[in-house]
Motif scaffolding. Structure first.
Motif, PDB file in Angstrom:
ATOM      1  N   LEU A  26       0.812  -1.211   0.000  1.00  0.00           N
ATOM      2  CA  LEU A  26       0.000   0.000   0.000  1.00  0.00           C
ATOM      3  C   LEU A  26       0.848   1.265   0.000  1.00  0.00           C
ATOM      4  O   LEU A  26       0.499   2.261  -0.643  1.00  0.00           O
ATOM      5  N   LYS A  27       1.959   1.238   0.716  1.00  0.00           N
ATOM      6  CA  LYS A  27       2.830   2.414   0.756  1.00  0.00           C
ATOM      7  C   LYS A  27       3.319   2.759  -0.644  1.00  0.00           C
ATOM      8  O   LYS A  27       3.263   3.925  -1.083  1.00  0.00           O
ATOM      9  N   GLN A  28       3.782   1.742  -1.366  1.00  0.00           N
ATOM     10  CA  GLN A  28       4.259   1.970  -2.732  1.00  0.00           C
ATOM     11  C   GLN A  28       3.094   2.287  -3.670  1.00  0.00           C
ATOM     12  O   GLN A  28       3.208   3.141  -4.556  1.00  0.00           O
ATOM     13  N   TYR A  29       1.979   1.614  -3.466  1.00  0.00           N
ATOM     14  CA  TYR A  29       0.803   1.822  -4.319  1.00  0.00           C
ATOM     15  C   TYR A  29       0.341   3.275  -4.251  1.00  0.00           C
ATOM     16  O   TYR A  29       0.002   3.873  -5.277  1.00  0.00           O
ATOM     17  N   LYS A  30       0.320   3.845  -3.065  1.00  0.00           N
ATOM     18  CA  LYS A  30      -0.118   5.228  -2.907  1.00  0.00           C
ATOM     19  C   LYS A  30       0.837   6.193  -3.599  1.00  0.00           C
ATOM     20  O   LYS A  30       0.402   7.218  -4.140  1.00  0.00           O
ATOM     21  N   GLU A  31       2.138   5.875  -3.579  1.00  0.00           N
ATOM     22  CA  GLU A  31       3.105   6.718  -4.276  1.00  0.00           C
ATOM     23  C   GLU A  31       2.939   6.609  -5.791  1.00  0.00           C
ATOM     24  O   GLU A  31       3.037   7.606  -6.515  1.00  0.00           O
ATOM     25  N   THR A  32       2.669   5.403  -6.248  1.00  0.00           N
ATOM     26  CA  THR A  32       2.537   5.157  -7.678  1.00  0.00           C
ATOM     27  C   THR A  32       1.194   5.632  -8.221  1.00  0.00           C
ATOM     28  O   THR A  32       1.093   6.022  -9.388  1.00  0.00           O
ATOM     29  N   ASN A  33       0.176   5.587  -7.358  1.00  0.00           N
ATOM     30  CA  ASN A  33      -1.193   5.936  -7.772  1.00  0.00           C
ATOM     31  C   ASN A  33      -1.786   6.960  -6.801  1.00  0.00           C
ATOM     32  O   ASN A  33      -2.693   6.647  -6.026  1.00  0.00           O
ATOM     33  N   PRO A  34      -1.291   8.190  -6.818  1.00  0.00           N
ATOM     34  CA  PRO A  34      -1.714   9.183  -5.826  1.00  0.00           C
ATOM     35  C   PRO A  34      -3.199   9.542  -5.899  1.00  0.00           C
ATOM     36  O   PRO A  34      -3.771  10.002  -4.898  1.00  0.00           O
ATOM     37  N   ALA A 201       6.445  -7.256  -2.384  1.00  0.00           N
ATOM     38  CA  ALA A 201       5.149  -6.574  -2.376  1.00  0.00           C
ATOM     39  C   ALA A 201       5.279  -5.157  -2.919  1.00  0.00           C
ATOM     40  O   ALA A 201       4.455  -4.693  -3.723  1.00  0.00           O
ATOM     41  N   SER A 202       6.310  -4.468  -2.484  1.00  0.00           N
ATOM     42  CA  SER A 202       6.545  -3.107  -2.948  1.00  0.00           C
ATOM     43  C   SER A 202       6.834  -3.080  -4.449  1.00  0.00           C
ATOM     44  O   SER A 202       6.319  -2.219  -5.183  1.00  0.00           O
ATOM     45  N   ALA A 203       7.627  -4.033  -4.921  1.00  0.00           N
ATOM     46  CA  ALA A 203       7.977  -4.097  -6.338  1.00  0.00           C
ATOM     47  C   ALA A 203       6.759  -4.394  -7.199  1.00  0.00           C
ATOM     48  O   ALA A 203       6.599  -3.830  -8.294  1.00  0.00           O
ATOM     49  N   LYS A 207       5.578  -2.005 -10.191  1.00  0.00           N
ATOM     50  CA  LYS A 207       5.721  -2.461 -11.573  1.00  0.00           C
ATOM     51  C   LYS A 207       4.400  -2.853 -12.235  1.00  0.00           C
ATOM     52  O   LYS A 207       4.216  -2.660 -13.446  1.00  0.00           O
ATOM     53  N   HIS A 208       3.492  -3.409 -11.446  1.00  0.00           N
ATOM     54  CA  HIS A 208       2.292  -4.004 -12.049  1.00  0.00           C
ATOM     55  C   HIS A 208       0.989  -3.284 -11.717  1.00  0.00           C
ATOM     56  O   HIS A 208      -0.060  -3.616 -12.275  1.00  0.00           O
ATOM     57  N   PHE A 209       1.044  -2.315 -10.819  1.00  0.00           N
ATOM     58  CA  PHE A 209      -0.177  -1.593 -10.439  1.00  0.00           C
ATOM     59  C   PHE A 209      -0.037  -0.093 -10.645  1.00  0.00           C
ATOM     60  O   PHE A 209      -0.691   0.698  -9.981  1.00  0.00           O
ATOM     61  N   ALA A 210       0.809   0.277 -11.584  1.00  0.00           N
ATOM     62  CA  ALA A 210       1.002   1.694 -11.874  1.00  0.00           C
ATOM     63  C   ALA A 210      -0.240   2.265 -12.539  1.00  0.00           C
ATOM     64  O   ALA A 210      -0.962   1.564 -13.247  1.00  0.00           O
ATOM     65  N   ALA A 211      -0.474   3.558 -12.331  1.00  0.00           N
ATOM     66  CA  ALA A 211      -1.650   4.230 -12.889  1.00  0.00           C
ATOM     67  C   ALA A 211      -1.608   4.187 -14.407  1.00  0.00           C
ATOM     68  O   ALA A 211      -0.536   4.223 -15.011  1.00  0.00           O
TER      69      ALA A 211
END
Length: 211
Positions: A26-34, A201-203, A207-211
């Motif tokens: 989730l931490k990475q997801y929020k950065e990738t998908n603000p 999980a972060s990777a 890599k795979h859940f970018a906006a």
């Protein structure tokens, strides 16, 4: 604006290995998908309808048994409401700790609630077919004892096999897994294994859940 549904399968909160790995995702997801919406569904705190007699009877009307009327309509409306919440998500994050070789009862209850004919899957002359499209998921699998390569006395896996079957049934075909297994058995490598799971999980989120 896309939506991620985070389904919390462990009741152990901060002591949960799967929840801690999910937090790294989730931490990475929020950065990738603000701009993404994150909908957290805690199966141990949020109200999940009990699939009781009325709901089972309502379900059977779709198979030609009985008529959807009166109290059955009210019972079915509860099912549709929670299933619509599930279907409204574009992506899923699900924590799946192993319980007795399988999945926690609360997660199974939720799956039984949202897995309904004409809502998430169909059925015809050739068998079942999925109704969901263009969905992706990240699943976090953990276990205290079971692990690949260990003797059968350490358990069997009805965890991943069941979740794979269910996701394919409803049409979630893009699935990424993170595993942290045998945490109570492989103590010597636990810290290394845990760090790898967090990094994985972060990777995956990057890599795979970018906006």
């Amino acid at each position: 604006m896309k939506k991620l549904l985070y389904i919390v399968g462990s009741p152990r909160e901060s002591a949960s290995e799967s929840s801690n790995i999910a937090n790294a995702f989730l931490k990475q997801y929020k950065e990738t998908n603000p701009d993404a919406v994150i909908d957290e569904l805690n199966l141990w705190k949020d109200k999940i309808p009990t699939f009781d007699g009325n709901k089972a009877a309502a379900k059977m009307t779709f198979l030609g048994q009985g008529v959807l009327e009166g109290k059955l309509i009210t019972a079915w409306d509860e099912i549709v409401e929670i299933t619509d919440r599930f279907k409204s998500a574009d992506e899923y994050l699900i924590t799946v700790p192993m319980w007795n070789g399988g999945i926690p009862w609360a997660l199974k209850q939720y799956i039984d609630t949202v897995t309904q004919a004409d809502l998430t899957f169909g059925f015809g002359p050739d068998g079942y077919f999925p109704l969901l499209k263009d969905k992706k998921a990240c699943l976090i699998y953990t276990s205290a004892v079971y692990g690949p390569g260990l003797p059968v006395s350490f358990g069997l896996d009805y965890q991943v096999s069941y979740m794979n079957w269910w996701l394919e049934l409803i049409g979630v075909t893009t699935v990424h897994n993170v595993t942290l297994l045998s945490t109570a058995v492989r103590q010597s490598s636990l810290e290394q294994d845990r760090n790898l799971a967090l990094e994985t999980a972060s990777a995956i989120a990057r890599k795979h859940f970018a906006a």
